[in-house]
Design a protein around this motif. Sequence first.
Motif, PDB file in Angstrom:
ATOM      1  N   ALA A 118       0.829  -1.209   0.000  1.00  0.00           N
ATOM      2  CA  ALA A 118       0.000   0.000   0.000  1.00  0.00           C
ATOM      3  C   ALA A 118       0.862   1.257   0.000  1.00  0.00           C
ATOM      4  O   ALA A 118       0.585   2.218  -0.736  1.00  0.00           O
ATOM      5  N   ARG A 119       1.905   1.266   0.804  1.00  0.00           N
ATOM      6  CA  ARG A 119       2.767   2.448   0.886  1.00  0.00           C
ATOM      7  C   ARG A 119       3.481   2.694  -0.442  1.00  0.00           C
ATOM      8  O   ARG A 119       3.583   3.835  -0.900  1.00  0.00           O
ATOM      9  N   THR A 120       3.970   1.627  -1.077  1.00  0.00           N
ATOM     10  CA  THR A 120       4.664   1.793  -2.355  1.00  0.00           C
ATOM     11  C   THR A 120       3.721   2.297  -3.432  1.00  0.00           C
ATOM     12  O   THR A 120       4.063   3.191  -4.212  1.00  0.00           O
ATOM     13  N   ALA A 121       2.503   1.726  -3.481  1.00  0.00           N
ATOM     14  CA  ALA A 121       1.529   2.181  -4.478  1.00  0.00           C
ATOM     15  C   ALA A 121       1.168   3.648  -4.260  1.00  0.00           C
ATOM     16  O   ALA A 121       1.058   4.431  -5.225  1.00  0.00           O
ATOM     17  N   TYR A 122       1.006   4.029  -3.024  1.00  0.00           N
ATOM     18  CA  TYR A 122       0.678   5.420  -2.711  1.00  0.00           C
ATOM     19  C   TYR A 122       1.782   6.353  -3.196  1.00  0.00           C
ATOM     20  O   TYR A 122       1.514   7.402  -3.793  1.00  0.00           O
ATOM     21  N   ARG A 123       3.053   5.971  -2.945  1.00  0.00           N
ATOM     22  CA  ARG A 123       4.163   6.838  -3.353  1.00  0.00           C
ATOM     23  C   ARG A 123       4.291   6.913  -4.870  1.00  0.00           C
ATOM     24  O   ARG A 123       4.680   7.951  -5.410  1.00  0.00           O
ATOM     25  N   VAL A 124       3.999   5.819  -5.565  1.00  0.00           N
ATOM     26  CA  VAL A 124       4.055   5.859  -7.033  1.00  0.00           C
ATOM     27  C   VAL A 124       3.043   6.865  -7.578  1.00  0.00           C
ATOM     28  O   VAL A 124       3.361   7.707  -8.433  1.00  0.00           O
ATOM     29  N   ILE A 125       1.809   6.792  -7.089  1.00  0.00           N
ATOM     30  CA  ILE A 125       0.769   7.715  -7.556  1.00  0.00           C
ATOM     31  C   ILE A 125       1.091   9.146  -7.124  1.00  0.00           C
ATOM     32  O   ILE A 125       0.909  10.103  -7.889  1.00  0.00           O
ATOM     33  N   GLN A 126       1.605   9.304  -5.924  1.00  0.00           N
ATOM     34  CA  GLN A 126       1.979  10.643  -5.455  1.00  0.00           C
ATOM     35  C   GLN A 126       3.058  11.253  -6.336  1.00  0.00           C
ATOM     36  O   GLN A 126       2.985  12.426  -6.717  1.00  0.00           O
ATOM     37  N   GLU A 127       4.076  10.463  -6.695  1.00  0.00           N
ATOM     38  CA  GLU A 127       5.141  10.966  -7.566  1.00  0.00           C
ATOM     39  C   GLU A 127       4.607  11.289  -8.952  1.00  0.00           C
ATOM     40  O   GLU A 127       5.009  12.284  -9.572  1.00  0.00           O
ATOM     41  N   GLY A 128       3.674  10.452  -9.452  1.00  0.00           N
ATOM     42  CA  GLY A 128       3.084  10.736 -10.760  1.00  0.00           C
ATOM     43  C   GLY A 128       2.323  12.041 -10.764  1.00  0.00           C
ATOM     44  O   GLY A 128       2.423  12.839 -11.718  1.00  0.00           O
ATOM     45  N   LEU A 129       1.530  12.313  -9.738  1.00  0.00           N
ATOM     46  CA  LEU A 129       0.776  13.579  -9.653  1.00  0.00           C
ATOM     47  C   LEU A 129       1.727  14.766  -9.502  1.00  0.00           C
ATOM     48  O   LEU A 129       1.501  15.833 -10.088  1.00  0.00           O
ATOM     49  N   THR A 130       2.795  14.576  -8.717  1.00  0.00           N
ATOM     50  CA  THR A 130       3.769  15.656  -8.550  1.00  0.00           C
ATOM     51  C   THR A 130       4.448  15.997  -9.864  1.00  0.00           C
ATOM     52  O   THR A 130       4.594  17.176 -10.227  1.00  0.00           O
ATOM     53  N   ASN A 131       4.867  14.979 -10.618  1.00  0.00           N
ATOM     54  CA  ASN A 131       5.498  15.228 -11.917  1.00  0.00           C
ATOM     55  C   ASN A 131       4.546  15.898 -12.893  1.00  0.00           C
ATOM     56  O   ASN A 131       4.941  16.763 -13.689  1.00  0.00           O
ATOM     57  N   ALA A 132       3.282  15.490 -12.845  1.00  0.00           N
ATOM     58  CA  ALA A 132       2.304  16.096 -13.745  1.00  0.00           C
ATOM     59  C   ALA A 132       2.139  17.583 -13.442  1.00  0.00           C
ATOM     60  O   ALA A 132       2.023  18.412 -14.367  1.00  0.00           O
ATOM     61  N   ARG A 133       2.106  17.948 -12.164  1.00  0.00           N
ATOM     62  CA  ARG A 133       1.986  19.371 -11.824  1.00  0.00           C
ATOM     63  C   ARG A 133       3.225  20.151 -12.247  1.00  0.00           C
ATOM     64  O   ARG A 133       3.143  21.313 -12.630  1.00  0.00           O
ATOM     65  N   LYS A 134       4.403  19.500 -12.148  1.00  0.00           N
ATOM     66  CA  LYS A 134       5.636  20.195 -12.499  1.00  0.00           C
ATOM     67  C   LYS A 134       5.762  20.411 -14.006  1.00  0.00           C
ATOM     68  O   LYS A 134       6.159  21.490 -14.465  1.00  0.00           O
TER      69      LYS A 134
END
Length: 377
Positions: A288-304
């Motif tokens: 769960a923690r790894t999946a959460y971080r993957v999606i979090q990084e994807g959203l962060t990159n999209a905003r950047k």
Amino acid sequence: MIRSRHEIAAVAVNLGASGVLIAVTILGTWAERVPGPLLALDLTAGVLSWLITPWLLCRPVQATAVLTLLAAISPAATPPATIGALQVSLRRPPKTAILVAVTGVAAHAVQGLWRINSGISYGWWLVLISIGYGALLGWGAWAQARAALIRSLRERASRAEAEQGRRVAEARMLERRKIAHEMHDVLAHRLSLLATFAGAIQYRPDSSPEQLSRAAGVVRDGVHQALEELREVITILRDDDLGDADGGRPQPVLADLPRLVEESRDAGAEVLLRQEVDQPGEAPPAVARTAYRVIQEGLTNARKHAAGERVTVVLRGGPGRGLEILVSNPLGTEPPGWSGGAGLVGLTERVGLAGGQLDHQEVGGEFRLQASIPWPA
């Protein structure tokens, strides 16, 4: 010189044992004989041997050599000489001990030639003397081997303790690195949200006071949270005791994904979440923690790199099937790796530690972040 209490006690024991044995030897030799000049020789040799006995602890080879010479002329010196041979076999190399034993046998052979013992033949006398010195050599060899074994075990225990300490230090360092990666993801996500709201304030000065006030409030709250998280990172990296490092901070689970998506939507991003996961509440913490971080990084990159573009998040899987994650968004004006790609590098390592695979690529005008994470049944 003799300094310690242990050495003083050993000297006292040697003096006592040597004195008793010398007295018994003299009495046994002259009990049925008429006193003569040889009695004075035995008494003199006995006293000298007794006085030399303390030197067996600090100069065993030299003292034993003198006692062996005295033993060649008087049986009164035999007990201290044999005690000296034992000390040499206990504390000196085998070659030295063998040489001392051979010398002792030779000295007693000389003694037996001119101090004839009527109770036993000369041949049996030599056999008994040889057996006695052989026993002393065996005793000393066994004691030295036992002492060497004990030293070896102590050294191994010390090395094992040092190795354990090194492993603990390495484990702490690895734990710090994991926590630092974790906090990097959290801070990157938080700061990207702040950058979005700050950009809105800068580029839309004509917004209503309510909107500006709301954006400023979000920036202020986000700054406070980022400072708290940064302070936590510094505290963890400085602290030698990591026992409460994980326990003091709740770890994300799959049920936290809607809240993560809502944060991005509040920042003005258009996010489409498709979640098809069987038993999401049963996901192991690491999955769960790894999946959460993957999606979090994807959203962060999209905003950047693709601000204002729609982001699609697809999560599907379940126990025994694993988790499949896809975060995609149209390419923006900045390439996904413009900031160095440190987040993706750390994310790749994180997914690899969980036993999964991570891939990111540009396909058909889109940037796709795909991850596959095992989920045991």
